[in-house]
Scaffold this motif. Structure first.
Motif, PDB file in Angstrom:
ATOM      1  N   GLN A  62       0.850  -1.139  -0.048  1.00 29.42           N
ATOM      2  CA  GLN A  62       0.061   0.087  -0.005  1.00 29.42           C
ATOM      3  C   GLN A  62       0.883   1.244   0.067  1.00 29.42           C
ATOM      4  O   GLN A  62       1.696   1.540  -0.805  1.00 29.42           O
ATOM      5  N   ASN A  63       0.879   2.011   1.097  1.00 24.68           N
ATOM      6  CA  ASN A  63       1.757   3.137   1.166  1.00 24.68           C
ATOM      7  C   ASN A  63       2.792   3.066   1.987  1.00 24.68           C
ATOM      8  O   ASN A  63       2.985   4.195   2.901  1.00 24.68           O
ATOM      9  N   PHE A  64       3.096   2.068   2.492  1.00 25.33           N
ATOM     10  CA  PHE A  64       4.363   1.498   3.139  1.00 25.33           C
ATOM     11  C   PHE A  64       5.500   0.934   2.687  1.00 25.33           C
ATOM     12  O   PHE A  64       5.270   0.139   1.771  1.00 25.33           O
ATOM     13  N   PHE A  80      10.581   0.222   8.391  1.00 25.06           N
ATOM     14  CA  PHE A  80       9.396   0.678   7.770  1.00 25.06           C
ATOM     15  C   PHE A  80       9.443   2.211   7.591  1.00 25.06           C
ATOM     16  O   PHE A  80       9.969   2.769   8.312  1.00 25.06           O
ATOM     17  N   ALA A  81       8.710   2.396   6.496  1.00 27.92           N
ATOM     18  CA  ALA A  81       8.646   3.889   5.991  1.00 27.92           C
ATOM     19  C   ALA A  81       7.222   4.253   5.718  1.00 27.92           C
ATOM     20  O   ALA A  81       6.879   3.320   4.749  1.00 27.92           O
ATOM     21  N   SER A  82       6.312   5.281   6.241  1.00 26.94           N
ATOM     22  CA  SER A  82       5.062   5.780   5.710  1.00 26.94           C
ATOM     23  C   SER A  82       5.474   6.560   4.582  1.00 26.94           C
ATOM     24  O   SER A  82       6.374   7.449   4.650  1.00 26.94           O
ATOM     25  N   LEU A  83       4.681   6.320   3.497  1.00 28.66           N
ATOM     26  CA  LEU A  83       5.146   7.083   2.088  1.00 28.66           C
ATOM     27  C   LEU A  83       4.049   8.294   2.235  1.00 28.66           C
ATOM     28  O   LEU A  83       3.793   8.929   1.031  1.00 28.66           O
ATOM     29  N   ILE A  84       3.246   8.355   3.263  1.00 31.97           N
ATOM     30  CA  ILE A  84       2.208   9.459   3.101  1.00 31.97           C
ATOM     31  C   ILE A  84       3.156  11.163   3.008  1.00 31.97           C
ATOM     32  O   ILE A  84       4.108  11.077   3.809  1.00 31.97           O
ATOM     33  N   TYR A 102      10.758  11.380   2.699  1.00 37.59           N
ATOM     34  CA  TYR A 102       9.866  10.767   3.788  1.00 37.59           C
ATOM     35  C   TYR A 102       9.699  11.103   5.305  1.00 37.59           C
ATOM     36  O   TYR A 102      10.909  11.645   5.753  1.00 37.59           O
ATOM     37  N   SER A 105       7.253   8.774  10.563  1.00 36.48           N
ATOM     38  CA  SER A 105       6.439   8.455  11.017  1.00 36.48           C
ATOM     39  C   SER A 105       5.250   9.327  10.727  1.00 36.48           C
ATOM     40  O   SER A 105       5.379  10.591  10.604  1.00 36.48           O
ATOM     41  N   PRO A 106       4.128   8.624  10.333  1.00 35.86           N
ATOM     42  CA  PRO A 106       2.817   9.576  10.068  1.00 35.86           C
ATOM     43  C   PRO A 106       2.376  10.347  11.091  1.00 35.86           C
ATOM     44  O   PRO A 106       1.792  11.493  10.915  1.00 35.86           O
ATOM     45  N   SER A 107       2.844  10.302  12.486  1.00 38.86           N
ATOM     46  CA  SER A 107       2.541  11.157  13.228  1.00 38.86           C
ATOM     47  C   SER A 107       3.296  12.392  13.237  1.00 38.86           C
ATOM     48  O   SER A 107       2.728  13.431  14.017  1.00 38.86           O
TER      49      SER A 107
END
Length: 163
Positions: A62-64, A80-84, A102, A105-107
């Motif tokens: 997905q987007n990770f 891992f990396a969030s790609l948001i 990137y 963290s999405p936070s």
């Protein structure tokens, strides 16, 4: 060697087990992963000495983006990396490389960005990775979850709930 990407919470691991080869998408299981492959990676912003480069295997889900030490993706990911809100672009001088920026963290979007220099075997492989990464980066909530936008259930302080 520590993970280049962020450490992964153990509770998340069980959801990320199935992978498909690069270029083979399994439309029956959207939650399957795509094996991007192995690459030489260095973190931009740190000295690019010989010991700064490491070879890792990357899997996209997905987007990770998930990092593995070896080509064995059945083991636990190292990071891992969030790609948001991430960006993936061609490197300005190396035709085999791309730059991935990137948030770990999405936070903390926009607060602690990291940049990786990812070196691949050819410009064609780099372009394939860029295509896959940019598709993942562009995913929206509608792409990730099934829900009925018209069936509004309620609204709270931080979220709106749909069926």
């Amino acid at each position: 060697v520590p993970a280049l990407l962020s450490s992964i919470p153990i509770s998340v691991l069980s959801k990320f087990t199935r992978t498909t080869p690069m270029g083979h998408h399994d439309d029956t299981n959207f939650f399957a992963s795509t094996l991007l492959g192995s690459a030489h990676v260095a973190q931009i912003g740190k000295p690019l000495e010989a010991h700064s480069w490491t070879t890792i295997t990357l899997v996209l889900r997905q987007n990770f983006l998930f990092e593995y030490q070896d080509f064995d993706t059945s083991s636990k990911p190292r990071g891992f990396a969030s790609l948001i809100q991430a960006t993936a672009i061609k490197h300005s001088t190396d035709p085999n490389s791309l730059v991935l920026e990137y948030d770990p963290s999405p936070s903390y979007l926009g607060q602690h960005t990291k940049k990786l220099l990812i070196r691949l075997d050819s410009p064609a492989q780099r372009d394939s990775w860029l295509d896959s990464l940019n598709k993942a980066i562009s995913l929206d909530i509608e792409d990730l979850y099934e829900y009925e936008k018209e069936e509004f259930l309620g609204k709270g302080r931080y979220a709106t709930v749909h069926r």
